[in-house]
Design a protein around this motif. Structure first.
Motif, PDB file in Angstrom:
ATOM      1  N   GLU A 139     -56.771 -65.807  98.395  1.00 32.79           N
ATOM      2  CA  GLU A 139     -58.063 -65.516  97.778  1.00 32.79           C
ATOM      3  C   GLU A 139     -58.100 -65.990  96.330  1.00 32.79           C
ATOM      4  OE1 GLU A 139     -61.088 -61.727  96.988  1.00 32.79           O
ATOM      5  OE2 GLU A 139     -59.095 -61.389  97.831  1.00 32.79           O
ATOM      6  N   HIS A 140     -57.002 -65.768  95.591  1.00 33.47           N
ATOM      7  CA  HIS A 140     -56.940 -66.195  94.195  1.00 33.47           C
ATOM      8  C   HIS A 140     -56.805 -67.706  94.085  1.00 33.47           C
ATOM      9  CE1 HIS A 140     -54.844 -67.101  90.362  1.00 33.47           C
ATOM     10  NE2 HIS A 140     -55.534 -66.090  89.879  1.00 33.47           N
ATOM     11  N   GLY A 141     -56.063 -68.287  95.012  1.00 30.34           N
ATOM     12  CA  GLY A 141     -55.764 -69.708  94.981  1.00 30.34           C
ATOM     13  C   GLY A 141     -54.427 -69.978  94.310  1.00 30.34           C
ATOM     14  N   LEU A 142     -53.582 -70.746  94.995  1.00 30.87           N
ATOM     15  CA  LEU A 142     -52.302 -71.127  94.401  1.00 30.87           C
ATOM     16  C   LEU A 142     -52.327 -72.639  94.208  1.00 30.87           C
ATOM     17  CD1 LEU A 142     -48.776 -69.784  95.483  1.00 30.87           C
ATOM     18  CD2 LEU A 142     -49.219 -71.718  93.950  1.00 30.87           C
ATOM     19  N   GLY A 143     -52.741 -73.026  93.029  1.00 34.62           N
ATOM     20  CA  GLY A 143     -52.815 -74.442  92.687  1.00 34.62           C
ATOM     21  C   GLY A 143     -52.954 -74.586  91.191  1.00 34.62           C
ATOM     22  N   GLY A 144     -52.294 -75.583  90.633  1.00 34.86           N
ATOM     23  CA  GLY A 144     -52.341 -75.815  89.200  1.00 34.86           C
ATOM     24  C   GLY A 144     -51.460 -77.001  88.863  1.00 34.86           C
ATOM     25  N   ARG A 145     -50.882 -76.967  87.686  1.00 41.54           N
ATOM     26  CA  ARG A 145     -50.003 -78.069  87.263  1.00 41.54           C
ATOM     27  C   ARG A 145     -48.637 -77.920  87.917  1.00 41.54           C
ATOM     28  NH1 ARG A 145     -46.368 -78.896  82.527  1.00 41.54           N
ATOM     29  NH2 ARG A 145     -46.279 -81.131  82.045  1.00 41.54           N
ATOM     30  N   GLY A 146     -48.248 -78.906  88.688  1.00 43.69           N
ATOM     31  CA  GLY A 146     -46.901 -78.961  89.228  1.00 43.69           C
ATOM     32  C   GLY A 146     -46.045 -79.865  88.371  1.00 43.69           C
ATOM     33  N   VAL A 147     -44.771 -79.517  88.235  1.00 45.29           N
ATOM     34  CA  VAL A 147     -43.816 -80.359  87.513  1.00 45.29           C
ATOM     35  C   VAL A 147     -42.588 -80.537  88.394  1.00 45.29           C
ATOM     36  CG1 VAL A 147     -44.542 -79.967  85.138  1.00 45.29           C
ATOM     37  CG2 VAL A 147     -43.077 -78.296  86.239  1.00 45.29           C
ATOM     38  N   LEU A 148     -42.259 -81.781  88.697  1.00 45.78           N
ATOM     39  CA  LEU A 148     -41.085 -82.091  89.500  1.00 45.78           C
ATOM     40  C   LEU A 148     -39.885 -82.283  88.593  1.00 45.78           C
ATOM     41  CD1 LEU A 148     -39.725 -82.914  92.215  1.00 45.78           C
ATOM     42  CD2 LEU A 148     -40.341 -85.275  91.638  1.00 45.78           C
ATOM     43  N   VAL A 149     -38.818 -81.560  88.874  1.00 45.81           N
ATOM     44  CA  VAL A 149     -37.525 -81.797  88.232  1.00 45.81           C
ATOM     45  C   VAL A 149     -36.629 -82.401  89.306  1.00 45.81           C
ATOM     46  CG1 VAL A 149     -35.552 -80.761  87.055  1.00 45.81           C
ATOM     47  CG2 VAL A 149     -37.866 -79.936  86.566  1.00 45.81           C
ATOM     48  N   LEU A 297     -51.330 -82.520  89.758  1.00 44.52           N
ATOM     49  CA  LEU A 297     -52.121 -81.397  90.246  1.00 44.52           C
ATOM     50  C   LEU A 297     -51.551 -80.975  91.589  1.00 44.52           C
ATOM     51  CD1 LEU A 297     -54.605 -79.495  90.309  1.00 44.52           C
ATOM     52  CD2 LEU A 297     -55.915 -81.397  91.286  1.00 44.52           C
ATOM     53  N   LEU A 298     -51.119 -79.737  91.694  1.00 48.06           N
ATOM     54  CA  LEU A 298     -50.568 -79.214  92.939  1.00 48.06           C
ATOM     55  C   LEU A 298     -51.578 -78.265  93.563  1.00 48.06           C
ATOM     56  CD1 LEU A 298     -46.984 -78.007  93.645  1.00 48.06           C
ATOM     57  CD2 LEU A 298     -48.899 -76.577  94.330  1.00 48.06           C
ATOM     58  N   VAL A 299     -51.846 -78.465  94.855  1.00 45.42           N
ATOM     59  CA  VAL A 299     -52.731 -77.571  95.598  1.00 45.42           C
ATOM     60  C   VAL A 299     -52.008 -77.113  96.858  1.00 45.42           C
ATOM     61  CG1 VAL A 299     -54.896 -78.497  94.723  1.00 45.42           C
ATOM     62  CG2 VAL A 299     -53.831 -79.574  96.695  1.00 45.42           C
ATOM     63  N   ALA A 313     -46.772 -73.800 103.597  1.00 50.69           N
ATOM     64  CA  ALA A 313     -47.189 -74.169 102.246  1.00 50.69           C
ATOM     65  C   ALA A 313     -48.467 -75.002 102.228  1.00 50.69           C
ATOM     66  CB  ALA A 313     -46.058 -74.939 101.547  1.00 50.69           C
ATOM     67  N   ASN A 314     -48.632 -75.905 103.196  1.00 54.65           N
ATOM     68  CA  ASN A 314     -49.821 -76.777 103.221  1.00 54.65           C
ATOM     69  C   ASN A 314     -50.069 -77.353 101.835  1.00 54.65           C
ATOM     70  OD1 ASN A 314     -50.328 -75.921 105.944  1.00 54.65           O
ATOM     71  ND2 ASN A 314     -51.264 -74.074 105.146  1.00 54.65           N
ATOM     72  N   ALA A 315     -49.018 -77.912 101.219  1.00 50.65           N
ATOM     73  CA  ALA A 315     -49.087 -78.297  99.816  1.00 50.65           C
ATOM     74  C   ALA A 315     -49.226 -79.803  99.642  1.00 50.65           C
ATOM     75  CB  ALA A 315     -47.837 -77.817  99.083  1.00 50.65           C
TER      76      ALA A 315
END
Length: 319
Positions: A139-149, A297-299, A313-315
Motif C-alpha cells: 500500500e505504501h509502495g516500495l520503490g526509490g533510489r537503488g544503489v548497487l554495490v 530508480l528501483l521499483v 520481489a517483482n523488482a
C-alpha cells in the motif's frame, strides 16, 4: 553517510530489557507497520526519478520456478495448472511458496525470541489481526533510489574473485571500499543492492550439482554474504537504508556464526528492515558498469497480501 539524518543514531537506540541488542521500535511509534520503509517518501521518489537517463528497464528477479531446485526442503516448487474455459484459459499455482524465488522477507517472518516481532508484537497479536502483513508495504509502495554495490565485480577485477560456495564475510569496510571505487555515495532512504554473483553461479551449475545442494541449509551449505555482527546492523541503520537486497540465499553469510548473532533477527525484528534474497543482478551490474553509475530508480511490486509473511520481489531497475 546520509545527507540529512532522520532517525536516532544506532548507538542511541534502546536495548531490549535483558539482551544487549538495540531496537528501533519507538522511532516511528509502537503501532508502526512499515519499519524502515518509512524512509521512502515523495522526496526520495522524486530524487530517485532524477537518476533515470535512458529509460531502460532491467529485471532484478529470477523466473518464478528458480532456483531449480530450491535450497529448502520445505519449499517445494509450485505446480502450474492451466484450466480450459469457454473463453480461453484460467490458471493457478498450487503449493506456491512466496519466498521460493527472488523475494522480500516481511515483518512477520522473524521474531526476536520472546520479545516478539517488530514493535514487540506477540504471536497472539499476529494471529488475531492483519498487523505487519506485506500488504502494508504494498500500500505504501516500495520503490526509490537503488544503489548497487557490486562486490563480485570489484573483487574479480582485483584478481581475488569471490567463491560462491565459501563463507566470505562482506564487511562494512568492504562495502565502503567498493562504493568508493564505484564513486557511489549513499543517501537516506536508499535501497542497498549487493551483488555476490551467487545466483549466476548457481544457475550455471550442472543439474546434479544443484540437486545435491537442496536441503543443505544448516547442514554444510556455505555462501558469501554480509557479516552478521552488530557492527553491520549499526552500519545499515546509520546509513538509513530503507531495505537491503542481495543475490545470495539469505543476505547474511552462510553458515551463520552464532557467536556473532543472526542478522535477520537484528534487521527484521529489531530494525524493521525488509530483506531481499535471491535477486538476479548480472544484467544490472553490466548496465551500471557501462554507464559508469550504480544508482537507479528501483521499483518493486509487492503482493497486496493481508497477513503476508513474504512476497515475490517483482523488482526492476529503471536506468
Amino acid at each position: 553517510m546520509t545527507d540529512v539524518r532522520r532517525t536516532p543514531a544506532f548507538a542511541d537506540l534502546p536495548t531490549l530489557p535483558d539482551r544487549d541488542e538495540r531496537h528501533a521500535w519507538d522511532v516511528w511509534g509502537r503501532g508502526d507497520e512499515l519499519g524502515t520503509v518509512n524512509l521512502i517518501g515523495p522526496e526520495q521518489r522524486v530524487a530517485a526519478a532524477r537518476t533515470v537517463r535512458t529509460g531502460e528497464m532491467v529485471s532484478l528477479t529470477l523466473p518464478l520456478n528458480e532456483p531449480d531446485p530450491g535450497l529448502f526442503d520445505e519449499r517445494a516448487c509450485y505446480t502450474h495448472i492451466v484450466e480450459d474455459t469457454p473463453a480461453g484459459h484460467d490458471d493457478r499455482l498450487d503449493e506456491f511458496y512466496l519466498q521460493g524465488s527472488s523475494q522480500w522477507d516481511g515483518l512477520r517472518h522473524i521474531k526476536a525470541g520472546r520479545h516478539g516481532y517488530w514493535g514487540g508484537r506477540s504471536e497472539e497479536d499476529l494471529a488475531a489481526t492483519d498487523v505487519l502483513g506485506v500488504d502494508r508495504w504494498a500500500e505504501h509502495g516500495l520503490g526509490g533510489r537503488g544503489v548497487l554495490v557490486d562486490v563480485a565485480g570489484y573483487l574479480a577485477a582485483r584478481g581475488t574473485p569471490l567463491r560462491a560456495d565459501e563463507p566470505h564475510e562482506i564487511t562494512t569496510a568492504l562495502l565502503d571500499e567498493v562504493a568508493a571505487a564505484q564513486g557511489t555515495t549513499f543517501r537516506s532512504g536508499d535501497v542497498l543492492v549487493v551483488r555476490t554473483g551467487w545466483t549466476e553461479w548457481y544457475r550455471a551449475l550442472p543439474a546434479d550439482h544443484r540437486a545435491r545442494l537442496r536441503g543443505t541449509i544448516g547442514a554444510g551449505f556455505a555462501c558469501p554474504g554480509l557479516e552478521s555482527t552488530k557492527d553491520m546492523a549499526a552500519y545499515l541503520w546509520d546509513h538509513e537504508f530503507a531495505a537491503v537486497a542481495m543475490d545470495n540465499v539469505g543476505v547474511e553469510v552462510f553458515p551463520v556464526d552464532r557467536a556473532k548473532g543472526f542478522l535477520h533477527r537484528r534487521l527484521i525484528a529489531l530494525q524493521g528492515m525488509p530483506l531481499g534474497e535471491l535477486w538476479h543482478l548480472a544484467r544490472l551490474a553490466q548496465a551500471c558498469a557501462e554507464r559508469g553509475s550504480h544508482e537507479f530508480l528501483l521499483v518493486s511490486g509487492i503482493l497486496p497480501l493481508p497477513r503476508g509473511v513474504g512476497s515475490p520481489a517483482n523488482a526492476h531497475a529503471v536506468l
